[in-house]
Design a protein around this motif. Sequence first.
Motif, PDB file in Angstrom:
ATOM      1  N   LEU A   1      65.470  47.026  52.311  1.00 36.79           N
ATOM      2  CA  LEU A   1      65.189  48.305  51.638  1.00 36.79           C
ATOM      3  C   LEU A   1      64.012  48.177  50.673  1.00 36.79           C
ATOM      4  CD1 LEU A   1      68.854  49.447  50.854  1.00 36.79           C
ATOM      5  CD2 LEU A   1      67.484  50.008  52.867  1.00 36.79           C
TER       6      LEU A   1
ATOM      7  N   ILE B   1      69.698  53.818  54.685  1.00 42.76           N
ATOM      8  CA  ILE B   1      70.914  53.906  53.860  1.00 42.76           C
ATOM      9  C   ILE B   1      71.856  54.966  54.436  1.00 42.76           C
ATOM     10  CG2 ILE B   1      71.846  54.395  51.554  1.00 42.76           C
ATOM     11  CD1 ILE B   1      69.221  53.376  50.358  1.00 42.76           C
TER      12      ILE B   1
ATOM     13  N   ARG C   1      73.760  53.512  57.172  1.00 45.98           N
ATOM     14  CA  ARG C   1      74.790  52.614  56.636  1.00 45.98           C
ATOM     15  C   ARG C   1      75.985  53.426  56.153  1.00 45.98           C
ATOM     16  NH1 ARG C   1      71.205  48.173  53.126  1.00 45.98           N
ATOM     17  NH2 ARG C   1      69.816  47.615  54.834  1.00 45.98           N
ATOM     18  N   GLU C   2      75.689  54.564  55.529  1.00 41.62           N
ATOM     19  CA  GLU C   2      76.768  55.426  55.048  1.00 41.62           C
ATOM     20  C   GLU C   2      77.593  55.953  56.227  1.00 41.62           C
ATOM     21  OE1 GLU C   2      75.452  58.885  52.897  1.00 41.62           O
ATOM     22  OE2 GLU C   2      77.492  59.636  52.637  1.00 41.62           O
TER      23      GLU C   2
ATOM     24  N   THR D   1      79.690  53.099  57.534  1.00 42.17           N
ATOM     25  CA  THR D   1      80.691  52.577  56.601  1.00 42.17           C
ATOM     26  C   THR D   1      81.732  53.626  56.215  1.00 42.17           C
ATOM     27  OG1 THR D   1      78.981  51.136  55.722  1.00 42.17           O
ATOM     28  CG2 THR D   1      80.959  51.387  54.403  1.00 42.17           C
TER      29      THR D   1
ATOM     30  N   MET E   1      83.700  44.477  49.405  1.00 36.23           N
ATOM     31  CA  MET E   1      82.776  45.524  48.978  1.00 36.23           C
ATOM     32  C   MET E   1      83.532  46.619  48.230  1.00 36.23           C
ATOM     33  SD  MET E   1      79.704  44.702  49.446  1.00 36.23           S
ATOM     34  CE  MET E   1      79.030  46.259  48.866  1.00 36.23           C
TER      35      MET E   1
ATOM     36  N   THR F   1      76.963  48.860  46.071  1.00 40.00           N
ATOM     37  CA  THR F   1      77.774  49.601  47.027  1.00 40.00           C
ATOM     38  C   THR F   1      76.980  50.697  47.723  1.00 40.00           C
ATOM     39  OG1 THR F   1      78.591  50.796  45.088  1.00 40.00           O
ATOM     40  CG2 THR F   1      80.075  49.175  46.068  1.00 40.00           C
ATOM     41  N   PHE F   2      76.192  51.455  46.960  1.00 38.33           N
ATOM     42  CA  PHE F   2      75.472  52.586  47.548  1.00 38.33           C
ATOM     43  C   PHE F   2      74.553  52.127  48.683  1.00 38.33           C
ATOM     44  CE2 PHE F   2      72.151  55.744  47.986  1.00 38.33           C
ATOM     45  CZ  PHE F   2      72.855  56.937  47.955  1.00 38.33           C
ATOM     46  N   ASN F   3      73.758  51.112  48.417  1.00 42.69           N
ATOM     47  CA  ASN F   3      72.804  50.645  49.427  1.00 42.69           C
ATOM     48  C   ASN F   3      73.483  49.967  50.616  1.00 42.69           C
ATOM     49  OD1 ASN F   3      70.770  51.654  47.890  1.00 42.69           O
ATOM     50  ND2 ASN F   3      69.956  49.679  47.215  1.00 42.69           N
ATOM     51  N   SER F   4      74.751  49.602  50.449  1.00 44.03           N
ATOM     52  CA  SER F   4      75.482  49.010  51.570  1.00 44.03           C
ATOM     53  C   SER F   4      76.196  50.066  52.398  1.00 44.03           C
ATOM     54  CB  SER F   4      76.526  48.013  51.054  1.00 44.03           C
ATOM     55  OG  SER F   4      75.915  47.079  50.205  1.00 44.03           O
ATOM     56  N   GLY F   5      76.073  51.320  52.008  1.00 48.73           N
ATOM     57  CA  GLY F   5      76.707  52.390  52.773  1.00 48.73           C
ATOM     58  C   GLY F   5      78.045  52.829  52.207  1.00 48.73           C
TER      59      GLY F   5
END
Lengths: 491, 266
Positions: free
Chosen positions: A364, A383, A386-387, A390, A404, B46-50
């Motif tokens: 990123l 991102i 990824r969201e 996830t 996480m 956390t945000f950048n990991s989704g």
Amino acid sequence: MGLKTSTLPFNERIAAAAQDQFAHASIAKAQDTQYDKREKARAELGHWQDWRKLGQSIRQHVLQYLPDYLEEFSDNVEKRGGHVFFAQTTEEANHFILDVIKQQNGHHVVKSKSMVTAELDLDKKLQALPDVSVLETDLAEFILQEDDWDEPSHIVFPAIHKDRNQVHTIFQKLGYTGDNDPKHMARFARQYLRERFLEADIGITGCNFAIADSGIINLDTNEGNADLADSIPATQIVVMGMERLVPSMKEAEIMDNLLARSAVGQKLTTYVTFEGQQSVGESDGPANFYVVILDNQRSQALGTEFQEILQCIRCGACLNVCPVYRQIGGHGYGSLYPGPVGAVLSPILGGYEQFGELPFASSLCAACTETCPVLIPLHNLLIKHREVETDRLKMMHGFTDLQMKMVGKGTASPFMFNTILRFKHLGLAPWTHQRPMSVTNFFAYGGAMITNGPGMVSGWTDVRDLPAPPKHQDDFRVWFKQHKQQRGDTK
Amino acid sequence: MKVSIFTTCMMDLISPQVGKDMVEVLERLGCTVDVPEKQICCGQPTFNSGYVEASWPVMHNQIDALAAIDCDYIVCSAGSCTAIMKEYPTLLADDPTDPNGQYMAQAKILAAKMYEFSQFIWRVLGIADCGAELTTVATYHRSCHMTRLLGERETPFWLLENVKGLEVRQLAGIQYCCGFGGTFSVKESAISELMVTAKVSHAEATGAAVLISCDPGCLMNIGGRFNRLGKPIKIMHLAEVLNQNVDERRIRKVSEVPTPAPAPFP
């Protein structure tokens, strides 16, 4: 192979890329060369940031009115006597193309560079036809074809992973007897290709931009092979993604400028061609002009948070600035579309099951977003992917997922975080070792290092050492409280 | 001038010295410094990991914590964390747990007060020379988020130019990420390894004894790789450099030094 260019799993592709010293050096050199050329060409234009905004607004306008522009383009192609076929899937596109070749009684197909035909895996389909020969005429694509159809590793420079010695070996198989001077080899290829152009009856080309108000297409090349492919054979088949339209020549001029400067660091490409169905009185150009417009999941991005990726004009600048692409090359991504644009586009076209790792293969760093000539927020779209994977598709499982979620809880609650601060030093003590340090002042208190940490920390310590966290008494906040008292604050 | 320190989880967990040096430098330059107690983290891990849903409470806590203390400015030891807090108003537009936009409104106020350490000193305090002295050869690693997301390309170089005795050598490939990228360094360690190894080679090639940066995450990554390879280097955050052998008589304002050249690198 189509969109997917490798059957190896992701980690094996990365390991293979790490081993390929030559590709490494070659990609790094190409990136650095392109960096200088691109920045110079953009600076010469002046007001680069304004040009980017203009490019973005043109592309966004087209996407907003895409059905209308597709209809206008299609009508105008037909008015000129050409044919348009809308293919929802790669199968439909291939079926149509093979049909046209059969109808036109084609035997010798020459192709100019086209990512969309690679998406169709069209070469393989053509090879399977009896009595039909197929030849890639873009020099780099030709090299790949003659190297037993090696997969491309860049959307603009498909053979970026090969050096002159490898090309020399490939050409020797074709009867080349000269040295490994690129000029001599290019001359050989030119002659070899020219003979085949003259006997070609079907030309297949890509399309940089389709001009809606006139029903012609715009091709930007440096080798002139696309011009031969569209002017010598009686039949031309253009294959394009459904988003590659501009309203008129006026916008094409702007987009060509952005494309050439971003893709190859030139003011314009050597050949900037506008062509279509041969009209009455013209001496060349295709008598039979077909345009295949491919969806292949692109429309799934329309109207979603991913729509901006359809602004892409395939300049490849994001690949050329990407530090991940620099290390793993196109083959590491395992997609026809590698680099940042590929990491966003591939999951849309091919799904998360096949390409779900790619959005995570980015630090990123936003070099892609910074260079994109049409202002696609590439790192933000990564991102978003990824969201989706996830939070929405719940594709993350197991211990890492749990950790996480713990990180989320630990960084949202002051109570929990304070507890972590109190016990971080002790908690990691089982993995902490005194070891000789070559690095000084490395945030390390007492020189302790974690060299094989637990859980997710192991990802870190596989590669580098982690300074052990300080004891609670050495924490910044503890120090600050004492500092405040010394300062004489009453609070 | 009242200044709150945005500590960052990195400073709390790994690099307390950076905070101490920051406080001392800022107080020397006339700021009244405080540290909001309930702050934790900007939410990037956390945000950048989704894990976006899990990130809203992290951001809300950060907003509440920073808004709890009256201040003129908020100063942060990391370009990356500064950048994302400046982006909060954009991010919170998608936050379903903030339907009335309360956090969004606070985030806008905080974003306007938020500065990275070096840019605060140069652009807000108007200080060009902090009076520091460090006689050595150094190279500077520019972090991606500070450069591209925060848009600060210059102030660290300008401040380093005025450190007495310091020679700063250009780092080749300065535009390339060091491979940190937060959880990227852990999740994609094989790719990260290739990137950080390239960065180590470039830093080594400068012949510098010290590697300076404004992002502790990058320093932890590059330093950790140096150490793993057994290669020598000294790691310093800019705040540590600006707090070395300070002679307050040398402190100069921006108006007292020649106008520096624009960013030395694109």
